[in-house]
Scaffold this motif. Sequence first.
Motif, PDB file in Angstrom:
ATOM      1  N   TYR A 176       0.824  -1.213   0.000  1.00 58.01           N
ATOM      2  CA  TYR A 176       0.000   0.000   0.000  1.00 58.01           C
ATOM      3  C   TYR A 176       0.859   1.264   0.000  1.00 58.01           C
ATOM      4  O   TYR A 176       0.604   2.207   0.738  1.00 58.01           O
ATOM      5  CB  TYR A 176      -0.956  -0.019   1.189  1.00 58.01           C
ATOM      6  CG  TYR A 176      -1.832  -1.241   1.237  1.00 58.01           C
ATOM      7  CD1 TYR A 176      -2.510  -1.680   0.093  1.00 58.01           C
ATOM      8  CD2 TYR A 176      -1.979  -1.981   2.404  1.00 58.01           C
ATOM      9  CE1 TYR A 176      -3.304  -2.819   0.121  1.00 58.01           C
ATOM     10  CE2 TYR A 176      -2.774  -3.115   2.441  1.00 58.01           C
ATOM     11  CZ  TYR A 176      -3.434  -3.537   1.296  1.00 58.01           C
ATOM     12  OH  TYR A 176      -4.212  -4.669   1.321  1.00 58.01           O
ATOM     13  N   ASP A 227      -4.493   1.382   2.140  1.00 61.03           N
ATOM     14  CA  ASP A 227      -5.259   0.239   1.654  1.00 61.03           C
ATOM     15  C   ASP A 227      -5.279   0.258   0.122  1.00 61.03           C
ATOM     16  O   ASP A 227      -4.699   1.153  -0.517  1.00 61.03           O
ATOM     17  CB  ASP A 227      -6.679   0.215   2.236  1.00 61.03           C
ATOM     18  CG  ASP A 227      -7.485   1.467   1.907  1.00 61.03           C
ATOM     19  OD1 ASP A 227      -7.090   2.218   0.982  1.00 61.03           O
ATOM     20  OD2 ASP A 227      -8.517   1.693   2.559  1.00 61.03           O
ATOM     21  N   ALA A 228      -5.984  -0.713  -0.464  1.00 65.31           N
ATOM     22  CA  ALA A 228      -6.005  -0.836  -1.926  1.00 65.31           C
ATOM     23  C   ALA A 228      -6.690   0.366  -2.568  1.00 65.31           C
ATOM     24  O   ALA A 228      -6.301   0.804  -3.662  1.00 65.31           O
ATOM     25  CB  ALA A 228      -6.712  -2.138  -2.322  1.00 65.31           C
TER      26      ALA A 228
END
Length: 249
Positions: A176, A227-228
């Motif tokens: 990330y 995060d993604a």
Amino acid sequence: MRRWLCCLVILALAGCSKSSDNRRFGNNSIQISISSVVNGHPLVLKDSTYHNAIGEAFTVTTFRYYLSNFSLTTSTGSVTPLPNTYFLVNEADSNSRTLLITGVPNDAYAALNFLVGVDSLTQAGGPKDGALDVVNGMYWSWNSGYINAKFEGTSPVSTAPGHILQFHIGGFQAPYNTIRSVSLPLAQPQVWAGGAHLVKATADLYRWFNVPNAISFAKFYGTMEPDADAVKVADNYQQMFTITSITTP
């Protein structure tokens, strides 16, 4: 005769030394002036409504990001690192949108390079002072890392309380990592041999939610952790800068 020859040699060496010093330390400066826009329109905090690529309306209350690790690519392809400086660009502070870098060596330059965000080595070392001071609201103490870029606003389609949008994009470790490298080609090689150079550029917030990842505020109203989804936004804001003009002395 011998004395004159010695003098000439000394003067020649002094000239070489001065030339070497100019190349090493540089006698150029760059002032980078950044204007914030949204799809070509000037960005106005709070009072203006904009639309993302799929037509969803939104307003902007906060727009901040770090720029660091500047360098220049010469016309021969080599990279000249510039003095390591960290800038926090804050739309609410007009002074922060003018960046000054000194000590630029003489050369012919073809591209301006920098990072959006704070490099991982600095982030791993914990909070710093100046532009990196935690009082700037760009540091996660719970996560030991900087928020590389931040956008806040509202959209009528946001399902969050108060229809808010909160994109706090941070993270410096795989998978990330949201630090992004930017390389902006100069219109033509800039032969710099001293003086103050002015580079004007735009930062287009519209691109945060457009290419390569189209973002719908109805489905995604923000993130506040690595995060993604943060990585997708980082891939977008990597595309937001454009050089509009260069003025040389």
